[in-house]
Design an enzyme around this catalytic site. Structure first.
Site, PDB file in Angstrom:
ATOM      1  N   ASP A 106      21.172  60.783  39.978  1.00 46.71           N
ATOM      2  CA  ASP A 106      22.540  61.214  40.061  1.00 46.71           C
ATOM      3  C   ASP A 106      22.791  61.390  41.631  1.00 46.71           C
ATOM      4  OD1 ASP A 106      24.856  62.740  40.305  1.00 46.71           O
ATOM      5  OD2 ASP A 106      24.549  63.515  38.099  1.00 46.71           O
ATOM      6  N   PHE A 107      24.142  60.934  41.969  1.00 46.82           N
ATOM      7  CA  PHE A 107      24.353  61.170  43.498  1.00 46.82           C
ATOM      8  C   PHE A 107      24.607  62.630  43.809  1.00 46.82           C
ATOM      9  CE2 PHE A 107      27.101  56.868  42.788  1.00 46.82           C
ATOM     10  CZ  PHE A 107      25.868  56.215  43.091  1.00 46.82           C
ATOM     11  N   LYS A 166      36.562  51.234  51.993  1.00 44.02           N
ATOM     12  CA  LYS A 166      37.960  52.010  51.810  1.00 44.02           C
ATOM     13  C   LYS A 166      37.982  52.317  50.309  1.00 44.02           C
ATOM     14  CE  LYS A 166      40.892  47.930  50.767  1.00 44.02           C
ATOM     15  NZ  LYS A 166      41.455  48.525  49.467  1.00 44.02           N
ATOM     16  N   ASP A 195      35.834  47.288  56.721  1.00 44.91           N
ATOM     17  CA  ASP A 195      37.104  46.428  56.206  1.00 44.91           C
ATOM     18  C   ASP A 195      36.708  44.943  56.218  1.00 44.91           C
ATOM     19  OD1 ASP A 195      39.572  45.169  55.728  1.00 44.91           O
ATOM     20  OD2 ASP A 195      40.513  46.397  57.254  1.00 44.91           O
ATOM     21  N   HIS A 196      36.570  44.561  54.998  1.00 43.02           N
ATOM     22  CA  HIS A 196      36.279  43.159  54.890  1.00 43.02           C
ATOM     23  C   HIS A 196      36.952  42.255  55.287  1.00 43.02           C
ATOM     24  CE1 HIS A 196      38.567  43.210  51.435  1.00 43.02           C
ATOM     25  NE2 HIS A 196      38.835  41.859  51.537  1.00 43.02           N
ATOM     26  N   LYS A 200      36.151  38.182  58.374  1.00 42.61           N
ATOM     27  CA  LYS A 200      36.681  36.767  58.334  1.00 42.61           C
ATOM     28  C   LYS A 200      36.685  36.211  59.583  1.00 42.61           C
ATOM     29  CE  LYS A 200      39.416  37.986  54.153  1.00 42.61           C
ATOM     30  NZ  LYS A 200      38.561  37.196  53.145  1.00 42.61           N
ATOM     31  N   GLU A 234      48.799  37.791  47.077  1.00 45.14           N
ATOM     32  CA  GLU A 234      47.776  37.638  45.828  1.00 45.14           C
ATOM     33  C   GLU A 234      48.465  37.245  44.567  1.00 45.14           C
ATOM     34  OE1 GLU A 234      44.332  40.602  45.999  1.00 45.14           O
ATOM     35  OE2 GLU A 234      46.116  41.814  46.150  1.00 45.14           O
ATOM     36  N   ASP A 253      46.514  51.133  49.388  1.00 45.50           N
ATOM     37  CA  ASP A 253      45.279  49.950  49.298  1.00 45.50           C
ATOM     38  C   ASP A 253      45.308  48.901  50.401  1.00 45.50           C
ATOM     39  OD1 ASP A 253      43.400  48.747  47.625  1.00 45.50           O
ATOM     40  OD2 ASP A 253      44.650  47.264  47.034  1.00 45.50           O
ATOM     41  N   HIS A 258      43.817  47.081  55.884  1.00 44.99           N
ATOM     42  CA  HIS A 258      43.870  45.499  56.151  1.00 44.99           C
ATOM     43  C   HIS A 258      44.824  45.266  57.135  1.00 44.99           C
ATOM     44  CE1 HIS A 258      40.943  45.478  53.139  1.00 44.99           C
ATOM     45  NE2 HIS A 258      41.391  45.175  52.176  1.00 44.99           N
ATOM     46  N   LYS A 358      51.047  41.918  44.522  1.00 46.64           N
ATOM     47  CA  LYS A 358      50.157  41.084  43.621  1.00 46.64           C
ATOM     48  C   LYS A 358      51.208  40.304  42.787  1.00 46.64           C
ATOM     49  CE  LYS A 358      46.457  44.379  43.147  1.00 46.64           C
ATOM     50  NZ  LYS A 358      45.274  43.395  43.872  1.00 46.64           N
TER      51      LYS A 358
END
Length: 507
Positions: A106-107, A166, A195-196, A200, A234, A253, A258, A358
């Site tokens: 458990d965390f 995030k 932050d992915h 890139k 998206e 989000d 981003h 989206k």
């Protein structure tokens, strides 16, 4: 095709124990483990890397490794390079899997962290990275327990680092509270806020293109640039993230992390050096220079949208309010468009238009820099008098590359013009191996390079910039509907039209 992607001169990361909290989650299975496989493929991981999954589910070490292997083979094969064309390279995976283990716990249980300490002792190296691929509510709790257990204490021969995904807070107050929590048990140089988008290649190339080409830097200012558009569109809906999205929305989000990171890459001043502190310092200054709108101005300079029933990919899809775990009367935005201004000498008077959504017509993340028109009085009353402006378009995904749109005369009698795109696609010049976008970020974390990670002041400046919109929307919850498969509500077009500008087409 020219291949300049060789890793032959890059040293492997040092031996480290990498703990993956939330080991059974999608992030670990779909992105982190494929990225680690790719790093191993490229010879960038030391044989002393130990990968330890941490989660509450019961499973053996072998069972955990096999579960990851099966998932990558069946669900994430497109993200890894498989020389035989038949899935994972068995030998390569075996060399990685031999150092994969698992801790059930458990965390919020201190005994879990005792087990983690034993893993570090058994690994033969004091280096450790704790990757929090968990729900945000666990960030503070996990970090406090790591600190209390002495697991974040560094020595001259061993580093300890924490990677946090995030969302990093949900407004200014919560972001500040989380930063304060982290900094009570470790230093800023130990924190890697990931932050992915920054992993890139095209995003990283923004800095190289700007600062290594004198042509760009000479006109990178308000004398030549009319405005900047940043789009992240998206085609997917909220899918299984309905309960998360209901409390988050498109702005929280996507914007403070981003899109603001892309804005910072475009707008930052030249750093004194390409070191982490210099680059991150300039990015923080840019975000800090975003004009704080009043509530009235925030409403005027923003548009919220929500997708309704429509078509995506030629198939009918449900509206947002019909998705799982979404309220039937939800006012959460799935689309947002903002106009922001940067109040510094380079960008004063240049609007930055940001939009994300989206269920739009195409998947497209792009930066479009619009230049002011050249004088053309001599072409009055000809087609040239109605020319489109020149754009520099930097596409982040899906077709990574950079193009400059300019005007040329069509062959034949008469003065007829055509729009010509000069540029390059990465795939045409470089060998683009399958990747997740996390490879560079994981490697940088293991080697201690924080250049592509956000600093506390950058995070807090981002939330300060969006706080006026959050405050204004709290009092005015109107959201504009738009059919799925279209590019947001009509009101987003009006946001630019009143300034005499138009959005570029998506896709």
């Amino acid at each position: 095709m020219t291949d300049q992607s060789s890793k032959s001169n890059t040293k492997p990361a040092p031996p480290t124990t990498l703990f993956l909290f939330g080991a059974h989650g999608d992030l670990v299975k779909r992105l982190l483990m494929p990225a680690l496989y790719n790093l191993s493929r490229d010879g960038l991981l030391d044989d002393g890397l130990h990968i330890v999954g941490v989660d509450h589910n019961a499973i053996s070490d072998e069972g955990f490794a096999k579960k990851l292997e099966d998932f990558i083979r069946n669900e994430a094969a497109s993200k890894v390079d498989h020389p035989e064309g038949k899935g994972l390279n068995a030998q390569l995976w075996a060399s990685l899997a031999k150092n994969i283990s698992y801790v059930q716990g458990d965390f919020l249980d201190d005994s879990t962290y005792t087990a983690l300490e034993q893993k570090i002792i058994a690994s033969g190296t004091g280096n450790a990275v704790f990757y929090l691929a968990t729900a945000p509510r666990f960030f503070s709790e996990v970090v406090q327990r790591l600190g209390a257990g002495g697991l974040l204490k560094e020595t001259p021969d061993a580093f300890r680092r924490v990677v946090i995904e995030k969302p990093f807070g949900s407004d200014v107050e919560t972001a500040q509270a989380l930063n304060e929590c982290l900094l009570t048990v470790m230093s800023e140089k130990q924190i890697y806020r990931i932050d992915h988008y920054l992993g890139k290649e095209t995003v990283q190339n923004i800095l190289v293109s700007r600062f290594s080409n004198g042509l760009f830097e000479s006109f990178w200012n308000n004398h030549y640039i009319d405005h900047v558009q940043i789009t992240a569109a998206e085609t997917v809906g909220v899918e299984t993230r309905g309960s998360f999205y209901e409390h988050t929305g498109a702005l929280r989000d996507m914007l403070p992390n981003h899109l603001f990171q892309l804005l910072a890459m475009v707008a930052m001043e030249p750093p004194a050096a390409f070191g982490a502190d210099a680059v991150r310092g300039e990015k923080a200054k840019v975000i800090g220079a975003i004009r704080p709108w009043s509530k009235e101005d925030a409403l005027k300079n923003s548009v919220r949208g929500q997708y309704t029933r429509g078509e995506s990919g030629g198939k009918p899809v449900e509206g947002y309010r019909e998705e799982n775990n979404v309220a039937a009367d939800s006012s959460t935005e799935t689309f947002v468009a903002l106009k922001v201004m940067i109040d510094n000498w380079r960008w004063v008077g240049v609007p930055f238009y940001l939009r994300t959504g989206k269920r739009m017509s195409a998947r497209d993340t792009e930066i479009a820099i619009c230049f002011k028109p050249a004088p053309y009085a001599q072409f009055r009353d000809t087609e040239v008098d109605r020319l489109q402006p020149n754009y520099l378009r930097i596409q982040i995904q899906p077709n990574e590359g950079m193009w400059f749109d300019l005007q040329a005369k069509r062959p034949g009698p008469g003065l007829k013009m055509a729009n010509i795109a000069l540029g390059f696609a990465y795939k045409d010049f470089f060998e683009m191996q399958p990747s997740t976008g996390y490879e560079t970020l994981i490697y940088d974390c293991l080697t201690g390079d924080q250049t592509l990670f956000q600093r506390a002041d950058n995070i807090e400046n981002g939330w300060r910039a969006v706080q006026p919109f959050l405050d204004a929307w709290r009092e005015h919850s109107d959201v504009h509907p738009y059919p799925a498969g279209q590019d947001g509500p009509e009101a987003s077009k009006e946001l630019l039209a009143r300034d005499g500008r138009v959005w570029l087409n998506i896709g």
